[in-house]
Every structure is written in C-alpha cells, then in structure tokens.
Motif scaffolding. Structure first.
Motif, PDB file in Angstrom:
ATOM      1  N   ALA A  52      27.573 -21.409   1.861  1.00  0.00           N
ATOM      2  CA  ALA A  52      28.001 -20.080   0.787  1.00  0.00           C
ATOM      3  C   ALA A  52      28.577 -20.517  -0.164  1.00  0.00           C
ATOM      4  N   MET A  53      30.134 -20.883  -0.533  1.00  0.00           N
ATOM      5  CA  MET A  53      30.206 -21.789  -1.478  1.00  0.00           C
ATOM      6  C   MET A  53      30.323 -23.285  -1.760  1.00  0.00           C
ATOM      7  N   ASP A  54      30.211 -23.825  -0.582  1.00  0.00           N
ATOM      8  CA  ASP A  54      29.557 -25.523  -0.164  1.00  0.00           C
ATOM      9  C   ASP A  54      28.028 -25.321  -1.411  1.00  0.00           C
ATOM     10  N   SER A  55      27.469 -24.609  -1.577  1.00  0.00           N
ATOM     11  CA  SER A  55      25.946 -24.505  -1.763  1.00  0.00           C
ATOM     12  C   SER A  55      26.389 -24.868  -3.691  1.00  0.00           C
ATOM     13  N   ILE A  56      26.803 -24.025  -4.382  1.00  0.00           N
ATOM     14  CA  ILE A  56      27.565 -23.426  -5.698  1.00  0.00           C
ATOM     15  C   ILE A  56      27.795 -24.380  -6.344  1.00  0.00           C
ATOM     16  N   ASN A 106      33.989 -16.673  -2.441  1.00  0.00           N
ATOM     17  CA  ASN A 106      32.525 -17.300  -3.074  1.00  0.00           C
ATOM     18  C   ASN A 106      32.985 -17.163  -4.493  1.00  0.00           C
ATOM     19  N   GLN A 107      32.889 -15.404  -5.591  1.00  0.00           N
ATOM     20  CA  GLN A 107      33.549 -15.758  -6.373  1.00  0.00           C
ATOM     21  C   GLN A 107      34.787 -16.896  -7.454  1.00  0.00           C
ATOM     22  N   ARG A 139      20.031 -20.781 -13.821  1.00  0.00           N
ATOM     23  CA  ARG A 139      20.081 -21.933 -13.150  1.00  0.00           C
ATOM     24  C   ARG A 139      20.661 -22.000 -12.399  1.00  0.00           C
ATOM     25  N   ALA A 140      22.316 -22.330 -12.387  1.00  0.00           N
ATOM     26  CA  ALA A 140      23.233 -22.243 -11.205  1.00  0.00           C
ATOM     27  C   ALA A 140      22.427 -21.633  -9.486  1.00  0.00           C
ATOM     28  N   SER A 141      22.528 -19.986 -10.343  1.00  0.00           N
ATOM     29  CA  SER A 141      21.858 -19.582  -8.726  1.00  0.00           C
ATOM     30  C   SER A 141      20.086 -20.389  -8.340  1.00  0.00           C
ATOM     31  N   ALA A 142      19.457 -21.020  -8.860  1.00  0.00           N
ATOM     32  CA  ALA A 142      17.945 -21.480  -8.639  1.00  0.00           C
ATOM     33  C   ALA A 142      19.107 -22.923  -7.341  1.00  0.00           C
ATOM     34  N   MET A 143      20.168 -23.478  -8.124  1.00  0.00           N
ATOM     35  CA  MET A 143      20.143 -24.665  -7.426  1.00  0.00           C
ATOM     36  C   MET A 143      21.167 -24.570  -6.015  1.00  0.00           C
ATOM     37  N   THR A 144      21.696 -23.141  -5.791  1.00  0.00           N
ATOM     38  CA  THR A 144      22.863 -22.457  -5.316  1.00  0.00           C
ATOM     39  C   THR A 144      21.218 -22.453  -3.803  1.00  0.00           C
ATOM     40  N   VAL A 145      20.779 -21.645  -3.739  1.00  0.00           N
ATOM     41  CA  VAL A 145      19.274 -21.265  -3.260  1.00  0.00           C
ATOM     42  C   VAL A 145      18.434 -22.166  -2.491  1.00  0.00           C
TER      43      VAL A 145
END
Length: 291
Positions: free
Chosen positions: A280-284, A42-43, A269-275
């Motif tokens: 997992a990685m598809d949501s990043i 994921n990272q 901002r990136a984390s807000a989009m992910t949640v």
C-alpha cells in the motif's frame, strides 16, 4: 498553508491468492505479508511523497505504534495521532494473481475518535488550510461542520462508500473525489461518466468533483468546467493504493499551482507506478521518481 488528514490507520495483512475467494470456498494463499495501511494513512503518505506538508490525525492502539514510525519516515507529521486502550484498525486483503484485490475492515481505533480529539486537532489549523477525509473513521459529519466553521477547505473521498454519506453536509466541500459507482449512487441515477459528472456539479455548485473511472481514466468538473485525462498503462501487480495515490498527488499538485488538468496528469502517472508495485503506502512513488 497546511493539510490535516483526519483519517484511518490500519495494519494491513495481505494474502496472495490464485483468485478472490468465493462464498463457501476454501483456497490456499501462496504468501502473506504485513503492511501499514488505511485509506487515511495511504493518502497522507501520498501527499507527503508528492511534497505537501501534511499532519495526520486519528487513533491507534499500542499494537500500531510502529505505524507512526513509518509515517514519520515518509515526512508525515504524527503528533495529532492519539493512542487509546484498544486495537488498531485492521484490513484483511486478498490479492489475486491477476492483481485484483478484495478487502474487509475492522475499525478498531478508527471508530474510537472523540469530539474532544477532533476539536484539539482542528485547533492547530486556520482559515485557508486543508482538511482531508475518507470514510473509515467515525464523526465525519462533525469534523466537516467544525472544519467548515474554521474556514478550512474540505476534501472528501467517501470510500469505502456507505449510504450514510448522503446525509453528510457535502455542500460544504471544496473537493469531492468519487469513483464511477460512488458517483452514480450520489447522483441517484445511472448514466455515462459525463452524465454523472453533470448531475454532481449541479448538486454541489462551487465544489470541484473528481470522478475516477478505472481504466476509462479520470473526469473533473466544477460548475461548467470540464477536464478528462486517460490512464497511463502499466503492468498491474497490486491495485490497493492506486486511488489513494491519485487523490494525494492531485491535491498536492493543485496546492503548488498546477491546473486541474496538470494535477490529474501527474496523479495518473503516480498511480500507474503504484499499481506496478506490491503493498500500500510502500508502493506510492516519491515525486522525484515521476520527474
């Protein structure tokens, strides 16, 4: 400047449930999906989607070869991933209707890295390059020592947290990323976020400390320097890769010359989009989505 992420590769099996199952309870899942995962993978994807050049190192079984195809799709270099005769790591994940998750792991290939594999992977990197580590693989102390001897800058997110983290050579880190519980345990005392950061910066002078505090935002400290960034509100669908997204975007931001605060704001901002997305990685998100 290159990044080696020596980390986990998992097959995530995600069950949608009304609530996280309690001891002795049997409940029905409304859906099940299979995803690529592992904090390491994921990272790596977060770093690559943020625009960084990242090589992934680790170990998988033949059942996980499709993970390499997916990593390549996201521009992660995979030629340092070794295949062994055994199963790939797995994560069984419950995601509740409220967006919370519960996870248990099976190590598989993630616990079968060898010193020879590590030495080979590190041989492709030099002084000033970056090493990224988590706590889902074996040989972490060995990797830190060998990378430090090469003059690499070492970034550690010791999750999922275990007591043996305290025995690792953390004084050799360039960046330590912890949540509030991990930070308090390392500090050896409870306290406010600011107090925990104060203890950690004193314990590890010269090391950048990034303390993520969930809805309370994120705190940064290095020696006497301090920064704080609040969260960006977003509808919560799945929090699985939120921390990995934050880590990846923060480090990628620093590498392109953003200040610590600017990198934190972009990572938030990136984390807000992910949640706000499942998986997992598809949501990043990709960097272009933030822009």
């Amino acid at each position: 400047m290159k990044i080696l992420n020596y980390g986990s590769l998992n097959i995530d099996i995600v069950y949608k449930v009304p609530h996280i199952v309690k001891p002795g309870e049997t409940i029905s899942a409304s859906d099940v999906q299979q995803y690529a995962g592992g904090k390491g993978a994921n990272q790596s994807v977060a770093l690559a989607k943020a625009g960084a050049a990242v090589w992934h190192g680790g170990t998988i079984g033949s059942d996980g070869l499709w993970l390499l195809d997916l990593l390549k799709k996201f521009n992660v270099r995979t030629d340092l991933v070794r295949q062994y005769d055994g199963p790939t790591g797995q994560a069984i994940i419950q995601v509740s209707d409220q967006g919370q998750n519960s996870i248990f792991l099976f190590g598989g290939g993630n616990q079968n890295n060898t010193e020879a594999d590590v030495d080979d992977a590190l041989s492709h990197f030099e002084e000033g390059d970056y090493l990224v580590l988590q706590n889902e693989i074996n040989l972490t102390s060995y990797i830190i020592e060998k990378a430090h001897a090469r003059g690499m800058k070492i970034c550690l997110n010791p999750a999922p947290y275990t007591e043996d983290v305290k025995s690792w050579p953390l004084e050799k880190l360039d960046l330590l990323v912890v949540n509030e519980i991990e930070g308090q345990d390392l500090a050896g005392k409870s306290g406010s976020f600011e107090e925990t950061l104060q203890v950690l910066t004193g314990m590890y002078p010269g090391t950048s400390i990034l303390l993520t505090a969930g809805k309370a935002g994120a705190y940064f400290g290095k020696d006497s320097g301090r920064e704080f960034v609040p969260i960006v509100d977003a509808p919560v669908v799945d929090t699985t890769a939120a921390g990995d997204t934050f880590f990846g975007y923060f480090l990628a931001g620093r590498l392109v010359g953003l200040t610590d605060r600017e990198a934190m704001e972009r990572a938030t901002r990136a984390s807000a989009m992910t949640v706000s997305r499942p998986g997992a990685m598809d949501s990043i998100p990709f960097a272009g989505e933030l822009d």
